[in-house]
Design a protein around this motif. Sequence first.
Motif, PDB file in Angstrom:
ATOM      1  N   ARG A  64      -0.703  14.046 -19.383  1.00  0.00           N
ATOM      2  CA  ARG A  64      -0.383  12.777 -20.049  1.00  0.00           C
ATOM      3  C   ARG A  64      -1.463  12.500 -21.080  1.00  0.00           C
ATOM      4  O   ARG A  64      -2.656  12.554 -20.768  1.00  0.00           O
ATOM      5  CB  ARG A  64      -0.310  11.630 -19.043  1.00  0.00           C
ATOM      6  N   ASP A  98       1.461   6.272 -26.040  1.00  0.00           N
ATOM      7  CA  ASP A  98       1.498   7.167 -24.881  1.00  0.00           C
ATOM      8  C   ASP A  98       2.388   8.363 -25.177  1.00  0.00           C
ATOM      9  O   ASP A  98       3.437   8.237 -25.804  1.00  0.00           O
ATOM     10  CB  ASP A  98       2.034   6.427 -23.648  1.00  0.00           C
ATOM     11  N   THR A 143       6.739  10.320 -17.492  1.00  0.00           N
ATOM     12  CA  THR A 143       5.355   9.848 -17.556  1.00  0.00           C
ATOM     13  C   THR A 143       4.381  10.976 -17.821  1.00  0.00           C
ATOM     14  O   THR A 143       3.219  10.720 -18.153  1.00  0.00           O
ATOM     15  CB  THR A 143       4.973   9.153 -16.238  1.00  0.00           C
ATOM     16  N   ARG A 144       4.834  12.212 -17.681  1.00  0.00           N
ATOM     17  CA  ARG A 144       3.969  13.366 -17.922  1.00  0.00           C
ATOM     18  C   ARG A 144       4.754  14.491 -18.575  1.00  0.00           C
ATOM     19  O   ARG A 144       5.965  14.609 -18.388  1.00  0.00           O
ATOM     20  CB  ARG A 144       3.358  13.888 -16.612  1.00  0.00           C
ATOM     21  N   ARG A 183      -2.879  10.197 -24.656  1.00  0.00           N
ATOM     22  CA  ARG A 183      -2.859   8.919 -25.373  1.00  0.00           C
ATOM     23  C   ARG A 183      -3.323   9.169 -26.808  1.00  0.00           C
ATOM     24  O   ARG A 183      -4.412   9.719 -27.025  1.00  0.00           O
ATOM     25  CB  ARG A 183      -3.744   7.889 -24.680  1.00  0.00           C
TER      26      ARG A 183
END
Length: 349
Positions: free
Chosen positions: A172, A148, A157-158, A174
Amino acid sequence: MNNLLSANISNATAWGTILVVVLVIFLVIFFAIIAKFFKTWLRARLAKAPVSMSNMLGMWLRKVPYPLVVDTRITAAKAGLDISTDELEAHFLAGGDIVDCVLALIAAEKAGIPLSYDRACAIDLAVKGTSKTVLEAVRTSINPRVIDCPNPSSGQTRLTAVARDGIAVAVRARVTVRTNLDLFVGGATEETVVARVGEGIVSAVGSAPSYKDVLEKPEVISRTVSDKGVDAATAFEVLSIDIADVDVAGNVGARLQAEQAEADKQIAQAKAEVRRAAAVATEQEMAAKTQEMRAKVVEAEAQIPMAMAEAFRNGNLGVLDYARYQNVVADTKMRDSIAQPDTPPSSIK
């Protein structure tokens, strides 16, 4: 003669007894060693991975767990790998994990990945003291892993990037990677991959004319980041970069402009305050100068009676002249009182 013969026989008997005792002790030790190593030796012999008694004795004297070495050699031999006990013992004494090395070699061979024993040992020693193992590296090379970006363990998270129109976009991503065994030793870790991907996302969003372009075509970000070669000189090979989530984070441009306007206003207010303070200071200076000039006028007026008295004494001023002077003064005061009707009569002298 009989006594001498008896003494010789006694000596021979004593030496014979000593030799028998030594021989018995030797046999006991020999059979004890045989009993200690026989089971392991037989297990290796039956598995077609023979290990001599002398090798096991040497490992035992060097405080190397010979059962572990023999069992690891048996595992390698059953998988078709020819690894000697000396190689396994050397890696064990270096602080490596021989079990993980052999299992990694077996997994690599089954998957068709070229990996030598020396390379596996080097990887195992390289990850010593970390949470990773050489077996995990090989498994990641066989089964790619998803990373991530940004890493959730960092508290984010972003990633927030700003387009050219001033709108912030939260992204975000992956990243699918697999281990590059050739560069695993000395190569950069996954933190470097995450940092490079984050840098590429910020650069790609920042070069977009509008945030709408980012929302409409997020694959442009993936393509731009992939073209940068984020896996160069790292221990991983990036297979794909996928944008998992993208959203509008806020109007950063407008906020920055508002903050700039507020800063400009404060600067203008500060400059105006400086000018006001300067004007007040100038006013005070002029008031002081006015008082100074009034003092000079009062001082000059105070000299008039003295001059008139001196003129009377010298005969330069007569009574009629003084009377006309008084009439002029009275006429001036009357005109002043007429010009100021609000002034009460009692104040007219």
